[in-house]
Design a protein around this motif. Structure first.
Motif, PDB file in Angstrom:
ATOM      1  N   VAL A  58       0.716  -1.238   0.128  1.00  0.00           N
ATOM      2  CA  VAL A  58      -0.041  -0.023   0.025  1.00  0.00           C
ATOM      3  C   VAL A  58       0.955   1.302   0.011  1.00  0.00           C
ATOM      4  O   VAL A  58       0.654   2.282  -0.712  1.00  0.00           O
ATOM      5  CB  VAL A  58      -0.943  -0.151   1.162  1.00  0.00           C
ATOM      6  CG1 VAL A  58      -1.562   1.395   1.379  1.00  0.00           C
ATOM      7  CG2 VAL A  58      -1.995  -0.953   1.231  1.00  0.00           C
ATOM      8  N   ILE A  59       1.891   1.092   0.684  1.00  0.00           N
ATOM      9  CA  ILE A  59       2.768   2.168   0.738  1.00  0.00           C
ATOM     10  C   ILE A  59       3.535   2.508  -0.492  1.00  0.00           C
ATOM     11  O   ILE A  59       3.409   3.682  -1.082  1.00  0.00           O
ATOM     12  CB  ILE A  59       4.160   2.165   2.033  1.00  0.00           C
ATOM     13  CG1 ILE A  59       3.589   2.133   3.313  1.00  0.00           C
ATOM     14  CG2 ILE A  59       5.133   3.267   1.656  1.00  0.00           C
ATOM     15  CD1 ILE A  59       4.523   1.671   4.294  1.00  0.00           C
ATOM     16  N   HIS A  60       3.930   1.340  -1.287  1.00  0.00           N
ATOM     17  CA  HIS A  60       4.416   1.764  -2.666  1.00  0.00           C
ATOM     18  C   HIS A  60       3.405   2.214  -3.542  1.00  0.00           C
ATOM     19  O   HIS A  60       3.510   2.966  -4.553  1.00  0.00           O
ATOM     20  CB  HIS A  60       5.358   0.396  -3.144  1.00  0.00           C
ATOM     21  CG  HIS A  60       6.393   0.185  -2.040  1.00  0.00           C
ATOM     22  ND1 HIS A  60       7.439   0.965  -2.189  1.00  0.00           N
ATOM     23  CD2 HIS A  60       6.669  -0.595  -1.312  1.00  0.00           C
ATOM     24  CE1 HIS A  60       8.427   0.274  -1.405  1.00  0.00           C
ATOM     25  NE2 HIS A  60       7.989  -0.696  -0.905  1.00  0.00           N
ATOM     26  N   SER A  61       1.999   1.460  -3.413  1.00  0.00           N
ATOM     27  CA  SER A  61       1.213   2.107  -4.354  1.00  0.00           C
ATOM     28  C   SER A  61       0.703   3.247  -4.486  1.00  0.00           C
ATOM     29  O   SER A  61       0.158   3.704  -5.266  1.00  0.00           O
ATOM     30  CB  SER A  61      -0.048   0.828  -4.241  1.00  0.00           C
ATOM     31  OG  SER A  61      -0.772   1.132  -3.092  1.00  0.00           O
ATOM     32  N   ASP A  62       0.707   4.042  -3.097  1.00  0.00           N
ATOM     33  CA  ASP A  62       0.611   5.228  -2.868  1.00  0.00           C
ATOM     34  C   ASP A  62       1.400   6.342  -3.505  1.00  0.00           C
ATOM     35  O   ASP A  62       1.043   7.375  -3.702  1.00  0.00           O
ATOM     36  CB  ASP A  62       0.404   5.748  -1.514  1.00  0.00           C
ATOM     37  CG  ASP A  62      -0.948   5.203  -0.822  1.00  0.00           C
ATOM     38  OD1 ASP A  62      -1.817   4.528  -1.521  1.00  0.00           O
ATOM     39  OD2 ASP A  62      -0.918   4.936   0.304  1.00  0.00           O
ATOM     40  N   GLU A  63       2.533   5.795  -3.903  1.00  0.00           N
ATOM     41  CA  GLU A  63       3.666   6.816  -4.562  1.00  0.00           C
ATOM     42  C   GLU A  63       3.053   6.988  -5.974  1.00  0.00           C
ATOM     43  O   GLU A  63       2.811   6.046  -6.680  1.00  0.00           O
ATOM     44  CB  GLU A  63       4.993   5.767  -4.563  1.00  0.00           C
ATOM     45  CG  GLU A  63       5.567   5.678  -3.254  1.00  0.00           C
ATOM     46  CD  GLU A  63       6.862   4.744  -3.302  1.00  0.00           C
ATOM     47  OE1 GLU A  63       7.238   4.434  -4.525  1.00  0.00           O
ATOM     48  OE2 GLU A  63       7.440   4.272  -2.140  1.00  0.00           O
ATOM     49  N   GLN A  64       3.247   8.147  -6.298  1.00  0.00           N
ATOM     50  CA  GLN A  64       2.770   8.625  -7.714  1.00  0.00           C
ATOM     51  C   GLN A  64       3.853   8.634  -8.512  1.00  0.00           C
ATOM     52  O   GLN A  64       5.120   9.268  -8.261  1.00  0.00           O
ATOM     53  CB  GLN A  64       1.988  10.015  -7.633  1.00  0.00           C
ATOM     54  CG  GLN A  64       0.940  10.033  -6.773  1.00  0.00           C
ATOM     55  CD  GLN A  64      -0.327   9.425  -7.734  1.00  0.00           C
ATOM     56  OE1 GLN A  64      -0.523   9.330  -8.759  1.00  0.00           O
ATOM     57  NE2 GLN A  64      -1.015   8.471  -6.657  1.00  0.00           N
ATOM     58  N   THR A  65       3.691   7.768  -9.375  1.00  0.00           N
ATOM     59  CA  THR A  65       4.650   7.877 -10.900  1.00  0.00           C
ATOM     60  C   THR A  65       3.783   8.011 -12.087  1.00  0.00           C
ATOM     61  O   THR A  65       2.703   8.122 -12.086  1.00  0.00           O
ATOM     62  CB  THR A  65       5.390   6.603 -10.858  1.00  0.00           C
ATOM     63  OG1 THR A  65       4.480   5.445 -11.292  1.00  0.00           O
ATOM     64  CG2 THR A  65       5.850   5.936  -9.532  1.00  0.00           C
ATOM     65  N   GLU A  66       4.715   8.067 -12.975  1.00  0.00           N
ATOM     66  CA  GLU A  66       3.937   8.620 -14.384  1.00  0.00           C
ATOM     67  C   GLU A  66       3.145   7.517 -14.793  1.00  0.00           C
ATOM     68  O   GLU A  66       2.275   7.707 -15.400  1.00  0.00           O
ATOM     69  CB  GLU A  66       5.156   8.785 -15.371  1.00  0.00           C
ATOM     70  CG  GLU A  66       4.791   9.217 -16.666  1.00  0.00           C
ATOM     71  CD  GLU A  66       5.988   9.637 -17.926  1.00  0.00           C
ATOM     72  OE1 GLU A  66       5.790   8.999 -18.761  1.00  0.00           O
ATOM     73  OE2 GLU A  66       6.906  10.091 -17.141  1.00  0.00           O
ATOM     74  N   ASP A  67       3.454   6.323 -14.516  1.00  0.00           N
ATOM     75  CA  ASP A  67       2.451   5.096 -14.916  1.00  0.00           C
ATOM     76  C   ASP A  67       1.500   4.616 -14.394  1.00  0.00           C
ATOM     77  O   ASP A  67       0.609   3.720 -14.315  1.00  0.00           O
ATOM     78  CB  ASP A  67       3.247   3.946 -15.213  1.00  0.00           C
ATOM     79  CG  ASP A  67       4.357   4.150 -16.423  1.00  0.00           C
ATOM     80  OD1 ASP A  67       4.186   5.002 -17.284  1.00  0.00           O
ATOM     81  OD2 ASP A  67       5.476   3.462 -16.433  1.00  0.00           O
ATOM     82  N   ARG A  68       1.352   5.465 -13.088  1.00  0.00           N
ATOM     83  CA  ARG A  68       0.142   4.846 -11.878  1.00  0.00           C
ATOM     84  C   ARG A  68      -1.183   5.836 -11.948  1.00  0.00           C
ATOM     85  O   ARG A  68      -0.876   6.982 -12.329  1.00  0.00           O
ATOM     86  CB  ARG A  68       0.740   5.172 -10.311  1.00  0.00           C
ATOM     87  CG  ARG A  68       1.847   4.050 -10.246  1.00  0.00           C
ATOM     88  CD  ARG A  68       2.338   3.824  -8.819  1.00  0.00           C
ATOM     89  NE  ARG A  68       3.256   3.032  -8.773  1.00  0.00           N
ATOM     90  CZ  ARG A  68       3.210   1.820  -8.170  1.00  0.00           C
ATOM     91  NH1 ARG A  68       1.968   1.055  -7.885  1.00  0.00           N
ATOM     92  NH2 ARG A  68       4.264   0.903  -8.095  1.00  0.00           N
ATOM     93  N   VAL A  69      -2.237   5.267 -11.797  1.00  0.00           N
ATOM     94  CA  VAL A  69      -3.495   5.842 -11.678  1.00  0.00           C
ATOM     95  C   VAL A  69      -3.805   6.160 -10.080  1.00  0.00           C
ATOM     96  O   VAL A  69      -3.561   4.909  -9.380  1.00  0.00           O
ATOM     97  CB  VAL A  69      -4.438   5.363 -12.471  1.00  0.00           C
ATOM     98  CG1 VAL A  69      -6.024   5.987 -12.355  1.00  0.00           C
ATOM     99  CG2 VAL A  69      -3.786   5.205 -14.248  1.00  0.00           C
ATOM    100  N   SER A  70      -4.221   7.302  -9.933  1.00  0.00           N
ATOM    101  CA  SER A  70      -4.587   7.330  -8.384  1.00  0.00           C
ATOM    102  C   SER A  70      -5.978   6.536  -8.208  1.00  0.00           C
ATOM    103  O   SER A  70      -6.699   6.251  -9.250  1.00  0.00           O
ATOM    104  CB  SER A  70      -4.974   8.825  -8.187  1.00  0.00           C
ATOM    105  OG  SER A  70      -6.059   9.039  -8.842  1.00  0.00           O
ATOM    106  N   VAL A  71      -6.039   6.227  -6.871  1.00  0.00           N
ATOM    107  CA  VAL A  71      -7.295   5.351  -6.618  1.00  0.00           C
ATOM    108  C   VAL A  71      -8.567   5.992  -6.734  1.00  0.00           C
ATOM    109  O   VAL A  71      -9.402   5.336  -7.393  1.00  0.00           O
ATOM    110  CB  VAL A  71      -7.032   5.069  -4.814  1.00  0.00           C
ATOM    111  CG1 VAL A  71      -8.562   4.361  -4.405  1.00  0.00           C
ATOM    112  CG2 VAL A  71      -6.049   4.322  -4.553  1.00  0.00           C
ATOM    113  N   GLU A  72      -8.604   7.305  -6.468  1.00  0.00           N
ATOM    114  CA  GLU A  72      -9.868   8.238  -6.977  1.00  0.00           C
ATOM    115  C   GLU A  72     -10.229   7.990  -8.454  1.00  0.00           C
ATOM    116  O   GLU A  72     -11.570   7.758  -8.732  1.00  0.00           O
ATOM    117  CB  GLU A  72      -9.517   9.540  -6.573  1.00  0.00           C
ATOM    118  CG  GLU A  72      -9.476   9.872  -5.068  1.00  0.00           C
ATOM    119  CD  GLU A  72      -7.979   9.536  -4.475  1.00  0.00           C
ATOM    120  OE1 GLU A  72      -7.039   9.536  -5.470  1.00  0.00           O
ATOM    121  OE2 GLU A  72      -7.868   9.477  -3.336  1.00  0.00           O
ATOM    122  N   LYS A  73      -9.220   7.980  -9.254  1.00  0.00           N
ATOM    123  CA  LYS A  73      -9.503   7.854 -10.714  1.00  0.00           C
ATOM    124  C   LYS A  73      -9.990   6.462 -11.100  1.00  0.00           C
ATOM    125  O   LYS A  73     -10.683   6.274 -11.790  1.00  0.00           O
ATOM    126  CB  LYS A  73      -8.279   8.042 -11.599  1.00  0.00           C
ATOM    127  CG  LYS A  73      -7.917   9.687 -11.552  1.00  0.00           C
ATOM    128  CD  LYS A  73      -8.574  10.424 -12.328  1.00  0.00           C
ATOM    129  CE  LYS A  73      -8.225  11.757 -12.521  1.00  0.00           C
ATOM    130  NZ  LYS A  73      -9.360  12.448 -13.488  1.00  0.00           N
TER     131      LYS A  73
END
Length: 141
Positions: A58-73
């Motif tokens: 979860v900690i790592h998934s909360d990190e924003q990277t160019e390829d990640r989409v936010s949980v809200e999205k």
């Protein structure tokens, strides 16, 4: 000639049962009760280890990277009417189930990218989480 298994708790009697949690072989309720506490400790430690691993993810998934989409999205996908309509198609559902069960999802995804229905679905997902800038007409007041 049968291969008799010995109780792994008392090591004296023939085992007749297996622990549902760890599959340890035991012969009686007494042996099961002796084992149950040790098995519970093992299970608790395993669950704590899994929880710790999940927390790390979860900690790592909360990190924003160019390829990640936010949980809200991502949550916006749930409310997309076009996606819901597309998911009524049994063929698309089969494709998505195959993808979810795949041991090599990247390879499976590559295969499905040649399916027009899957491409349309993927495009709609992307449009939902990353809408392109609309062509805005400027009002001249």
């Amino acid at each position: 000639m049968t291969n008799k298994q010995v109780c792994e708790v008392c090591t004296e009697n023939e085992s007749k049962y297996k622990c549902p949690a760890c599959l340890l072989k035991y012969c009686s309720l007494l042996c099961y009760k002796k084992h149950k506490e040790a098995c519970k400790d093992t299970k608790d430690k395993t669950e704590q280890s899994k929880k710790s691993e999940e927390d790390t993810n979860v900690i790592h998934s909360d990190e924003q990277t160019e390829d990640r989409v936010s949980v809200e999205k991502l949550e916006e996908l749930e409310h997309s009417v076009p996606l819901r309509q597309m998911l009524e198609n049994p063929h698309l559902r089969t494709i998505l189930q195959d993808l979810a069960k795949s041991k090599n999802p990247a390879k499976q995804m590559e295969k499905f990218m040649h399916e027009p229905l899957f491409l349309e679905f993927a495009d709609e997902c992307l449009q939902t989480v990353e809408p392109s800038e609309p062509d805005v007409e400027m009002d001249s007041d």
